[in-house]
Design a protein around this motif. Structure first.
Motif, PDB file in Angstrom:
ATOM      1  N   GLU A  31       1.000  -1.516   0.252  1.00 47.01           N
ATOM      2  CA  GLU A  31       0.370  -0.168   0.058  1.00 47.01           C
ATOM      3  C   GLU A  31       0.678   1.723  -0.421  1.00 47.01           C
ATOM      4  O   GLU A  31       2.160   1.316  -0.148  1.00 47.01           O
ATOM      5  N   THR A  81      -0.071   4.692   1.659  1.00 43.36           N
ATOM      6  CA  THR A  81      -0.083   5.732   2.595  1.00 43.36           C
ATOM      7  C   THR A  81       1.223   5.444   3.459  1.00 43.36           C
ATOM      8  O   THR A  81       1.958   6.592   3.860  1.00 43.36           O
ATOM      9  N   ARG A  93      -0.129  -8.041  -3.189  1.00 42.80           N
ATOM     10  CA  ARG A  93       0.042  -8.438  -1.784  1.00 42.80           C
ATOM     11  C   ARG A  93      -0.108  -9.829  -1.932  1.00 42.80           C
ATOM     12  O   ARG A  93      -0.852  -9.921  -3.630  1.00 42.80           O
ATOM     13  N   GLU A 126      -2.387 -12.802  -1.941  1.00 44.83           N
ATOM     14  CA  GLU A 126      -3.554 -12.936  -2.215  1.00 44.83           C
ATOM     15  C   GLU A 126      -4.076 -14.205  -2.220  1.00 44.83           C
ATOM     16  O   GLU A 126      -3.429 -13.676  -3.735  1.00 44.83           O
ATOM     17  N   GLY A 160     -11.277  -9.272  -9.683  1.00 43.79           N
ATOM     18  CA  GLY A 160     -11.177  -8.542  -8.734  1.00 43.79           C
ATOM     19  C   GLY A 160      -9.779  -8.090  -7.307  1.00 43.79           C
ATOM     20  O   GLY A 160      -9.941  -6.939  -6.287  1.00 43.79           O
ATOM     21  N   TYR A 172      -6.152  -9.489  -6.836  1.00 40.38           N
ATOM     22  CA  TYR A 172      -4.385  -9.422  -7.223  1.00 40.38           C
ATOM     23  C   TYR A 172      -3.342  -9.391  -6.690  1.00 40.38           C
ATOM     24  O   TYR A 172      -3.559  -8.669  -5.511  1.00 40.38           O
ATOM     25  N   GLN A 193      -3.159   1.060  -7.072  1.00 40.31           N
ATOM     26  CA  GLN A 193      -3.983   1.431  -6.261  1.00 40.31           C
ATOM     27  C   GLN A 193      -3.906   3.214  -6.859  1.00 40.31           C
ATOM     28  O   GLN A 193      -2.852   4.300  -7.889  1.00 40.31           O
ATOM     29  N   GLU A 206      -3.638  11.695  -0.309  1.00 41.54           N
ATOM     30  CA  GLU A 206      -3.267  11.655   1.396  1.00 41.54           C
ATOM     31  C   GLU A 206      -3.209  13.711   1.448  1.00 41.54           C
ATOM     32  O   GLU A 206      -2.331  13.952   0.926  1.00 41.54           O
ATOM     33  N   ARG A 242     -11.765  -1.624   9.117  1.00 41.63           N
ATOM     34  CA  ARG A 242     -10.587  -1.771   7.821  1.00 41.63           C
ATOM     35  C   ARG A 242     -10.074  -2.742   8.246  1.00 41.63           C
ATOM     36  O   ARG A 242      -9.286  -3.019   9.580  1.00 41.63           O
ATOM     37  N   TYR A 255      -3.989   1.628  10.965  1.00 35.18           N
ATOM     38  CA  TYR A 255      -3.366   2.948  11.228  1.00 35.18           C
ATOM     39  C   TYR A 255      -4.643   4.117  11.769  1.00 35.18           C
ATOM     40  O   TYR A 255      -4.046   4.812  12.133  1.00 35.18           O
ATOM     41  N   TYR A 256      -5.250   3.387  11.521  1.00 34.14           N
ATOM     42  CA  TYR A 256      -7.198   4.386  11.409  1.00 34.14           C
ATOM     43  C   TYR A 256      -7.239   4.993  12.884  1.00 34.14           C
ATOM     44  O   TYR A 256      -7.070   3.475  13.877  1.00 34.14           O
ATOM     45  N   ALA A 274     -15.232  -3.494  -2.831  1.00 34.78           N
ATOM     46  CA  ALA A 274     -14.804  -2.499  -2.606  1.00 34.78           C
ATOM     47  C   ALA A 274     -13.986  -2.073  -3.052  1.00 34.78           C
ATOM     48  O   ALA A 274     -12.835  -2.223  -3.767  1.00 34.78           O
ATOM     49  N   LEU A 275     -14.558  -0.316  -3.569  1.00 35.87           N
ATOM     50  CA  LEU A 275     -13.715  -0.156  -4.849  1.00 35.87           C
ATOM     51  C   LEU A 275     -12.356   1.174  -4.526  1.00 35.87           C
ATOM     52  O   LEU A 275     -11.025   0.937  -4.653  1.00 35.87           O
ATOM     53  N   GLY A 285      -6.441  10.307   4.245  1.00 31.23           N
ATOM     54  CA  GLY A 285      -6.228   9.732   3.149  1.00 31.23           C
ATOM     55  C   GLY A 285      -7.974   8.524   2.376  1.00 31.23           C
ATOM     56  O   GLY A 285      -8.305   7.710   3.303  1.00 31.23           O
ATOM     57  N   GLY A 315      -8.701   0.326  -6.004  1.00 33.47           N
ATOM     58  CA  GLY A 315      -8.345  -0.184  -6.742  1.00 33.47           C
ATOM     59  C   GLY A 315      -8.580   0.181  -8.386  1.00 33.47           C
ATOM     60  O   GLY A 315      -9.230   0.574  -8.607  1.00 33.47           O
TER      61      GLY A 315
END
Ligand code: HAM
Length: 447
Positions: A96, A98, A127, A129, A134, A136, A141, A145, A272, A276-277, A295-296, A319, A323
């Motif tokens: 990511e 951020t 990642r 995954e 949808g 990958y 991204q 921020e 989430r 960090y949120y 989730a867009l 921020g 995707g």
């Protein structure tokens, strides 16, 4: 080099090539490169209007930055990092952007340039995954921020900016889910209460939720299982652990969004997947995407991240990231017309060697003058060149052979209406001839 034959290589599963033409890979449609450029330009246009400037950070980052920033117990850090060691340095392919952006902000003292830095990025993330539609292993991204403002107006502007990007691309039917996580104090207390509540129900939880109960209990709130959801409905609510100031802040955010006509749903289960949120958390979903990957975009406020990655004081920031592939899937499902490559304005059909030489010099002069020109480079027959001009959708065609070179004039054909004009064979005359046969462009259509 070994002479033994090797099998044909393929791209790694969960990664894909972006080709000039749209293509498909593992049942996902991959937009063509012209569509990517078109969408990236639209995104950058909206960013410009909001005064958000671009930042580009490396793909490689120190592993510890991501582990500390995103959170040691998150799925991203425990399971999904492409990390490796070289010498005594630990590297990670960024999952990511951020934490890297905050690193850059601190490293370059960007606070000294502007009290609030509004930054955006578009680029690849990684990642490990399980690849599916949808989702990958290498994805892209775009994100924003806002660093340096603790005001709730910044939260609102980031959310509105996110929605305006989708609107600019014709996707106005998205669902905004909104929650508050409260300040630093709220989550640990809520986590304890959640674990206490869920432990007696452990036998009814899925294997993955039981594991999360020990490792990262808040992630259980993300469950898609109706049975688990029913259990959670009876459990503690994060909002009850949130201090009154946070609740007031959240009310103000809702007022600000409502005042701009932004629709949202409050979702007390939205926590989430990154640690960090604080305070605001949100996600943007679309019914045009498949359920599990709907989730867009997602984001929120992360005032504590800077301290986690070594800053002496907290740096307020908010921020989101989105995707690109999911955006294309949604655009495709909405049957949005995406830009394809611009057709040549002129195709020069060459007959013979002299004409070929003339065309090389003239096409270069025309290209330098800003005209999109195609010339055959494979020695094809006149008929094959005409076919190619048609296939490329060339707007005009000129046929040049020895006779034309001798007389210095040729016929320029306007492919749209099959009309022909006589044209002098020099770059300047061709340029104005081509311009006069171009279709009139509606300036509104290109905005
Ligand atoms: P995230 O929710 O992990 O947040 O990712 C943001 C978006 O990236 C997701 O909503 C999804 O569209 C896309 N995405 C994530 N993983 C994949 C994948 N494996 N394949 C395809 N698309 C994916 C963040 O990354 C935070 N940094 C967002 C943020 C920015 N928070 C504050 N600022």
């Amino acid at each position: 080099m070994s002479s033994s034959r090797t099998e044909l290589f393929r791209s790694i599963k969960g990664t894909f090539d972006i080709l000039p033409e749209p293509s498909s890979s593992d049942d996902t449609l991959i937009a063509g490169s012209a569509a990517w450029r078109f969408v990236e330009r639209k995104i950058a246009d909206v960013m410009d209007r909001y005064g958000v400037r671009e930042i580009r950070t490396p793909i490689l980052e120190p592993t510890a930055l991501i582990a500390r920033g995103v959170g040691e117990s998150t799925d991203i850090v425990t399971k999904e990092m492409f990390a490796f060691e070289r010498g005594d340095t630990q590297y990670v392919l960024r999952p990511e952007v951020t934490a890297p952006v905050m690193r850059a902000y601190l490293q370059h003292h960007l606070d000294q340039q502007r009290s609030v830095q509004k930054l955006f990025y578009i680029g690849p993330c990684f990642r490990a995954e399980r690849p599916q539609k949808g989702r990958y292993r290498q994805f892209h991204q775009f994100g924003v921020e806002y660093i340096g403002s603790s005001g709730v107006v910044a939260d609102a502007e980031v959310i509105v900016l996110m929605i305006d990007i989708y609107r600019a691309l014709g996707l106005s039917d998205c669902r905004l889910r909104l929650n508050t996580l409260g300040d630093e104090s709220a989550r640990p207390a809520f986590k304890d209460a959640l674990v206490d509540f869920l432990r007696p129900h452990a036998s009814k939880l899925s294997e993955i939720s039981v594991r999360r109960l020990a490792e990262n209990p808040l992630r259980i709130l993300d469950t898609k299982s109706a049975e688990e959801r029913a259990i959670l409905d009876e459990g503690p609510r994060l909002i009850d652990f949130v201090p009154v100031e946070s609740r007031e802040r959240f009310d103000r955010l809702k007022d600000l969004l409502g005042g701009q006509g932004i629709m949202f749903v409050e979702d007390p289960f939205l926590v989430r997947g990154l640690d960090y949120y604080t305070e605001t958390a949100f996600e943007l979903e679309s019914d045009l995407l498949d359920g599990a990957q709907n989730a867009l975009a997602g984001g929120g406020r992360y005032d504590l991240l800077a301290r986690e990655i070594g800053a002496k004081t907290a740096v307020p920031a908010v921020g989101f990231a989105a995707g690109m592939e999911r955006l294309f899937l949604a655009l495709h499902a909405a049957s949005s017309a995406l830009q394809s490559d611009a057709a040549p304005e002129l195709y020069i059909v060459v007959l013979g060697e002299k004409a070929q030489e003339w065309a090389s010099v003239t096409s270069r002069a025309l290209r330098q003058a800003g005209v999109r020109v195609e010339v055959d480079i494979s020695g094809r027959s006149a008929k094959a060149q005409m076919r190619e001009a048609n296939r490329l959708g060339a707007l005009s065609v000129v046929v040049v052979g020895d006779d034309e070179l001798q007389s210095g004039v040729a016929r320029l054909r306007d492919m749209a209406n099959a009309g022909e004009i006589e044209i002098r064979l020099d770059a300047e005359a061709l340029k104005s001839g081509v311009a006069s046969s171009l279709p009139v462009v509606d300036p509104e259509a290109t905005r």
